[in-house]
Design a protein around this motif. Sequence first.
Motif, PDB file in Angstrom:
ATOM      1  N   ASN A   9       0.822  -1.215   0.000  1.00  0.00           N
ATOM      2  CA  ASN A   9       0.000   0.000   0.000  1.00  0.00           C
ATOM      3  C   ASN A   9       0.858   1.267   0.000  1.00  0.00           C
ATOM      4  O   ASN A   9       0.469   2.283  -0.571  1.00  0.00           O
ATOM      5  CB  ASN A   9      -0.948   0.000   1.202  1.00  0.00           C
ATOM      6  CG  ASN A   9      -2.368  -0.362   0.787  1.00  0.00           C
ATOM      7  OD1 ASN A   9      -2.619  -0.641  -0.383  1.00  0.00           O
ATOM      8  ND2 ASN A   9      -3.297  -0.347   1.727  1.00  0.00           N
ATOM      9  N   CYS A  13       0.467   3.822  -2.932  1.00  0.00           N
ATOM     10  CA  CYS A  13       0.136   5.218  -2.614  1.00  0.00           C
ATOM     11  C   CYS A  13       1.094   6.170  -3.337  1.00  0.00           C
ATOM     12  O   CYS A  13       0.671   7.178  -3.910  1.00  0.00           O
ATOM     13  CB  CYS A  13       0.202   5.441  -1.106  1.00  0.00           C
ATOM     14  SG  CYS A  13      -0.303   7.106  -0.605  1.00  0.00           S
ATOM     15  N   TYR A  16       0.174   6.144  -6.917  1.00  0.00           N
ATOM     16  CA  TYR A  16      -1.066   6.897  -7.144  1.00  0.00           C
ATOM     17  C   TYR A  16      -0.792   8.403  -7.168  1.00  0.00           C
ATOM     18  O   TYR A  16      -1.278   9.117  -8.053  1.00  0.00           O
ATOM     19  CB  TYR A  16      -2.081   6.568  -6.049  1.00  0.00           C
ATOM     20  CG  TYR A  16      -3.354   7.370  -6.159  1.00  0.00           C
ATOM     21  CD1 TYR A  16      -4.322   7.040  -7.099  1.00  0.00           C
ATOM     22  CD2 TYR A  16      -3.578   8.477  -5.335  1.00  0.00           C
ATOM     23  CE1 TYR A  16      -5.483   7.780  -7.223  1.00  0.00           C
ATOM     24  CE2 TYR A  16      -4.740   9.225  -5.454  1.00  0.00           C
ATOM     25  CZ  TYR A  16      -5.686   8.873  -6.396  1.00  0.00           C
ATOM     26  OH  TYR A  16      -6.830   9.612  -6.522  1.00  0.00           O
ATOM     27  N   VAL A  17      -0.007   8.872  -6.208  1.00  0.00           N
ATOM     28  CA  VAL A  17       0.343  10.298  -6.155  1.00  0.00           C
ATOM     29  C   VAL A  17       1.069  10.715  -7.433  1.00  0.00           C
ATOM     30  O   VAL A  17       0.798  11.779  -8.006  1.00  0.00           O
ATOM     31  CB  VAL A  17       1.210  10.601  -4.916  1.00  0.00           C
ATOM     32  CG1 VAL A  17       1.781  12.018  -4.984  1.00  0.00           C
ATOM     33  CG2 VAL A  17       0.394  10.428  -3.643  1.00  0.00           C
ATOM     34  N   SER A  97      -4.706   4.781 -12.364  1.00  0.00           N
ATOM     35  CA  SER A  97      -4.880   5.492 -11.089  1.00  0.00           C
ATOM     36  C   SER A  97      -6.149   5.027 -10.374  1.00  0.00           C
ATOM     37  O   SER A  97      -6.166   4.877  -9.146  1.00  0.00           O
ATOM     38  CB  SER A  97      -4.931   7.004 -11.330  1.00  0.00           C
ATOM     39  OG  SER A  97      -6.087   7.367 -12.067  1.00  0.00           O
ATOM     40  N   GLN A 101      -6.326   2.916  -6.764  1.00  0.00           N
ATOM     41  CA  GLN A 101      -7.221   3.303  -5.664  1.00  0.00           C
ATOM     42  C   GLN A 101      -7.994   2.093  -5.139  1.00  0.00           C
ATOM     43  O   GLN A 101      -8.047   1.838  -3.926  1.00  0.00           O
ATOM     44  CB  GLN A 101      -8.222   4.362  -6.152  1.00  0.00           C
ATOM     45  CG  GLN A 101      -7.789   5.793  -5.949  1.00  0.00           C
ATOM     46  CD  GLN A 101      -8.905   6.760  -6.303  1.00  0.00           C
ATOM     47  OE1 GLN A 101      -9.590   6.610  -7.316  1.00  0.00           O
ATOM     48  NE2 GLN A 101      -9.087   7.764  -5.474  1.00  0.00           N
ATOM     49  N   MET A 104      -5.778  -0.469  -3.344  1.00  0.00           N
ATOM     50  CA  MET A 104      -5.403  -0.040  -1.992  1.00  0.00           C
ATOM     51  C   MET A 104      -6.542  -0.285  -1.006  1.00  0.00           C
ATOM     52  O   MET A 104      -6.317  -0.731   0.133  1.00  0.00           O
ATOM     53  CB  MET A 104      -5.020   1.444  -1.996  1.00  0.00           C
ATOM     54  CG  MET A 104      -3.685   1.739  -2.656  1.00  0.00           C
ATOM     55  SD  MET A 104      -3.278   3.506  -2.635  1.00  0.00           S
ATOM     56  CE  MET A 104      -3.000   3.766  -0.882  1.00  0.00           C
ATOM     57  N   MET A 135      -4.416   8.865   0.813  1.00  0.00           N
ATOM     58  CA  MET A 135      -4.755   8.732  -0.605  1.00  0.00           C
ATOM     59  C   MET A 135      -6.118   9.352  -0.898  1.00  0.00           C
ATOM     60  O   MET A 135      -6.293  10.073  -1.892  1.00  0.00           O
ATOM     61  CB  MET A 135      -4.741   7.253  -0.999  1.00  0.00           C
ATOM     62  CG  MET A 135      -5.093   6.977  -2.461  1.00  0.00           C
ATOM     63  SD  MET A 135      -6.870   6.705  -2.729  1.00  0.00           S
ATOM     64  CE  MET A 135      -7.141   5.176  -1.845  1.00  0.00           C
TER      65      MET A 135
END
Length: 225
Positions: A9, A13, A16-17, A97, A101, A104, A135
């Motif tokens: 995770n 994360c 994702y950012v 993306s 999400q 996660m 997130m």
Amino acid sequence: MIILFLCTNILLCGLYVLMVNMLGAYFKHLHNSIIIYTNKKVYKSYKEIEFIDNLVKEYNDIKTLNPTGADIDLYILRRIRKDYIGHFKYSFIENSSKKVQMLMLVILAIHTILYFIQGSNIVHLGINVGIVLFMVIFAIFTDITAYKSEVMIIVKDYIINQYSLESTTNKLNETNKKLSIENRHLKESLVLKSQTINKQQELIEELEEIVDIDKMYKTNKLNVS
């Protein structure tokens, strides 16, 4: 297993950012390119306005061929999804993306279930919850979907309203320039014709004078005789 979930995770994360920042930078670039494209006083390289320039031209070509079936929203969305962010396709970044999400959240759900079943370390669960919460908050504050909609509205407004007005204005300016050139040529032609007429008139007057002189000469000659 719990550590694996936690590390996964953390990596997801970060990924994702990164992807959200890539999407945000893409829409910011698109927004700026519209501003540059519409500002006639600013120097613009083709690379800066390539997307919007191609978008406008291609849409107008489609509209010319199919005036009733040209869906501007669908066309803009399709062109954006076909575009590239660096070496990656926009659609790949956007879809990835969303999948990150979901992944996660799934990992957090599994971690939570294992915590209640096995009674694992609550600190690890708390960290995982914190990561997912970060997130979610990051997604809310960046709000790429809203930014995307805003940019699409700006693009749509330009293509439908401003570009049409600019095209009409440019056509009027071109027509006025042509008329101005034609008027100038016409004036020059009239001036030349007027000059020619004046010269002809002068020539006629000179000929008349010569004729008069000749008549006078003949008359005088007859009188002398």
